[in-house]
Design a protein around this motif. Structure first.
Motif, short mmCIF file in Angstrom:
data_model
loop_
_atom_site.label_atom_id
_atom_site.label_comp_id
_atom_site.label_asym_id
_atom_site.label_seq_id
_atom_site.Cartn_x
_atom_site.Cartn_y
_atom_site.Cartn_z
N GLY A 267 48.90 20.66 -14.14
CA GLY A 267 48.23 21.79 -14.76
C GLY A 267 46.72 21.65 -14.88
N ASP A 268 46.17 20.54 -14.42
CA ASP A 268 44.72 20.33 -14.50
C ASP A 268 44.09 20.76 -13.17
N LEU A 269 43.75 22.05 -13.10
CA LEU A 269 43.27 22.61 -11.83
C LEU A 269 41.91 22.09 -11.43
N ARG A 270 41.05 21.82 -12.41
CA ARG A 270 39.72 21.31 -12.08
C ARG A 270 39.82 19.96 -11.38
N ARG A 271 40.61 19.07 -11.94
CA ARG A 271 40.76 17.74 -11.33
C ARG A 271 41.50 17.82 -10.00
N ALA B 56 46.65 20.73 4.40
CA ALA B 56 46.30 22.15 4.41
C ALA B 56 47.20 22.93 3.45
N ALA B 57 48.49 22.60 3.43
CA ALA B 57 49.42 23.28 2.53
C ALA B 57 49.08 22.99 1.07
N LEU B 58 48.75 21.73 0.78
CA LEU B 58 48.39 21.36 -0.59
C LEU B 58 47.08 22.02 -1.01
N GLU B 59 46.11 22.03 -0.12
CA GLU B 59 44.82 22.65 -0.42
C GLU B 59 45.00 24.12 -0.75
N ALA B 60 45.79 24.83 0.06
CA ALA B 60 46.02 26.25 -0.17
C ALA B 60 46.70 26.48 -1.51
N ARG B 61 47.65 25.61 -1.86
CA ARG B 61 48.38 25.76 -3.12
C ARG B 61 47.46 25.55 -4.32
N VAL B 62 46.61 24.53 -4.23
CA VAL B 62 45.68 24.22 -5.33
C VAL B 62 44.67 25.35 -5.50
N GLN C 123 44.34 32.22 -9.27
CA GLN C 123 45.24 32.97 -10.14
C GLN C 123 44.97 32.72 -11.61
N ALA C 124 44.32 31.60 -11.90
CA ALA C 124 44.03 31.26 -13.30
C ALA C 124 42.69 31.85 -13.77
N ALA C 125 41.94 32.49 -12.88
CA ALA C 125 40.65 33.07 -13.29
C ALA C 125 40.88 34.08 -14.41
N PRO C 126 40.14 33.97 -15.53
CA PRO C 126 40.41 34.83 -16.69
C PRO C 126 39.85 36.25 -16.58
N ASP C 127 38.86 36.46 -15.71
CA ASP C 127 38.26 37.79 -15.58
C ASP C 127 37.59 37.92 -14.22
N ILE D 217 42.90 33.76 0.67
CA ILE D 217 42.41 35.14 0.67
C ILE D 217 43.41 36.05 -0.01
N ASP D 218 44.69 35.83 0.25
CA ASP D 218 45.74 36.62 -0.39
C ASP D 218 45.66 36.48 -1.91
N ALA D 219 45.53 35.25 -2.39
CA ALA D 219 45.45 35.02 -3.84
C ALA D 219 44.21 35.70 -4.42
N TYR D 220 43.08 35.58 -3.73
CA TYR D 220 41.85 36.22 -4.22
C TYR D 220 42.00 37.74 -4.26
N ALA D 221 42.51 38.32 -3.18
CA ALA D 221 42.61 39.78 -3.09
C ALA D 221 43.51 40.33 -4.19
N ARG D 222 44.64 39.68 -4.43
CA ARG D 222 45.57 40.16 -5.45
C ARG D 222 44.98 40.00 -6.86
N ARG D 223 44.28 38.89 -7.08
CA ARG D 223 43.68 38.68 -8.40
C ARG D 223 42.51 39.64 -8.62
#
Length: 225
Positions: A1-5, A25-31, A37-41, A63-69
């Protein structure tokens, strides 16, 4: 749960070569997707997006995660810009589906643009699903059914069955709509689906894959074996 690290660990992990290119590449995309998705605003999201290296901002899942958020924060235009720019660079079935699910008042223009992609990608089930969903939103029920039934013939999926149910429901055919919804649940569970009654589709649209003509560098058609 520590996204920054987790993000900080990506660069040294890549340099170490411990995971191999595909696994990294799969891990990077997931992180990155989880971080977005955790961006508050919207402001925080845009700041995060602008700080990502260009290579990371070109990963379809990111890009998918950014566009949906972004769309969730009402930033529909920036979301569309990123998806359309990515599709101009390289075709992505994932982003095509994203393109059709984002909210916005320009759905008719988006439908026309997406229909233009059919010439180059006539057998892309995700594109056909996207077209079907947009037609459902525009209440173009017959057209939606044609796209969705072709998508199901090429690559069956719960999403296409659900959208087809919406198309039948829009036409007032509750029986076939319910059958489609049951098929969506069955497919998601790995159970067998039930074919639609032939009376529900008297026109029987052609669902066979379309053969594309291949040409060499001189523009001469290649002969198929």
């Amino acid at each position: 749960g520590d996204l920054r690290r987790a993000r900080e660990a990506l660069a040294p992990l890549q340099k170490s070569g411990a995971l191999g290119n595909r696994a990294y590449a799969a891990l990077e995309a997931r992180v990155l997707a989880a971080t977005i998705q955790a961006a508050p605003d919207g402001a925080s999201l845009n700041t995060l997006w602008s700080q990502l290296p260009k290579t990371q901002r070109r990963v379809p899942a990111v890009i998918d995660a950014y566009a949906r958020r972004a769309a969730a924060f009402g930033l529909t235009l920036p979301a569309m810009d990123e998806v359309e720019s990515a599709l101009r660079r390289e075709w992505s079935p994932l982003l095509v589906e994203t393109y059709g699910t984002l909210a916005g008042d320009d759905i008719e223009a988006r439908l026309r643009r997406a229909e233009g992609w059919l010439d180059a990608h006539p057998n892309d089930a995700n594109l056909l699903l996207t077209l079907g969903r947009m037609c459902v939103r525009l209440e173009l029920w017959g057209k939606a059914r044609q796209y969705l039934q072709r998508s199901l013939a090429l690559a069956p999926g719960a999403g296409a069955w659900e959208a087809l149910g919406d198309a039948f429901a829009g036409q007032g055919d509750a029986q076939q709509a319910q059958r489609c919804y049951r098929n969506a649940l069955a497919f998601a569970r790995g159970d067998a689906v039930v074919a639609l009654a032939s009376a529900a589709n008297p026109l029987q649209p052609d669902t066979r894959p379309i053969a594309l003509e291949e040409r060499d560098v001189h523009g001469v058609p290649r002969l198929r074996e």
